[in-house]
Enzyme design. Structure first.
Site, PDB file in Angstrom:
ATOM      1  N   HIS A  24       2.600  24.032  -7.689  1.00  0.00           N
ATOM      2  CA  HIS A  24       1.955  23.770  -6.398  1.00  0.00           C
ATOM      3  C   HIS A  24       2.056  25.056  -5.572  1.00  0.00           C
ATOM      4  CE1 HIS A  24       2.801  19.141  -6.540  1.00  0.00           C
ATOM      5  NE2 HIS A  24       2.388  19.609  -7.707  1.00  0.00           N
ATOM      6  N   GLU A  26       3.008  25.574  -2.614  1.00  0.00           N
ATOM      7  CA  GLU A  26       4.274  25.676  -1.889  1.00  0.00           C
ATOM      8  C   GLU A  26       5.390  26.208  -2.787  1.00  0.00           C
ATOM      9  OE1 GLU A  26       2.098  21.966  -0.264  1.00  0.00           O
ATOM     10  OE2 GLU A  26       2.347  22.966  -2.184  1.00  0.00           O
ATOM     11  N   CYS A  52       7.711  19.352  -3.119  1.00  0.00           N
ATOM     12  CA  CYS A  52       7.531  20.549  -2.296  1.00  0.00           C
ATOM     13  C   CYS A  52       8.274  20.418  -0.965  1.00  0.00           C
ATOM     14  CB  CYS A  52       6.047  20.806  -2.065  1.00  0.00           C
ATOM     15  SG  CYS A  52       5.178  21.291  -3.567  1.00  0.00           S
TER      16      CYS A  52
END
Length: 111
Positions: A24, A26, A52
């Site tokens: 992801h 993040e 995250c």
């Protein structure tokens, strides 16, 4: 986009491209910046997932997001919202996400 002091870092989700379920945006930013992320502020269009959110909280990063993630959102779906601030530029973020996914679906149909 992660802002730490005067530095700005950016990336995008790479889950499909890397076949890595943790890729992801993040998480990729945290891997890049490491401990230097502490005290930073992350700006995202979509509310982070629990994975995250937890990593960002552990790293000491504040999160500002536009649109609730009804499917996997840390706050919206699971009630975990420490360090999250949502609804910022919500209309603009929703428009960006809708356009992105519409183009993605169109690519699937034409390919």
């Amino acid at each position: 986009v992660l802002v730490v002091g005067e530095r700005v870092y950016r990336t995008h989700n790479q889950v499909e491209a890397t076949r890595d379920p943790t890729a992801h945006a993040e998480m990729l930013l945290l891997r890049e910046v490491g401990r230097g992320a502490r005290g930073g502020r992350l700006y995202v269009t979509l509310e982070p997932c629990r994975m995250c959110h937890h990593a960002l909280r552990e790293a000491g990063v504040e999160v500002v997001y536009g649109v609730e993630n009804l499917k996997e959102g840390a706050l919206t779906r699971f009630g975990q919202g420490e360090g999250l601030r949502g609804g910022v530029l919500e209309g603009e973020c929703a428009k960006l996400l809708k356009g992105f996914f519409a183009r993605l679906r169109e690519g699937c149909r034409s390919g």
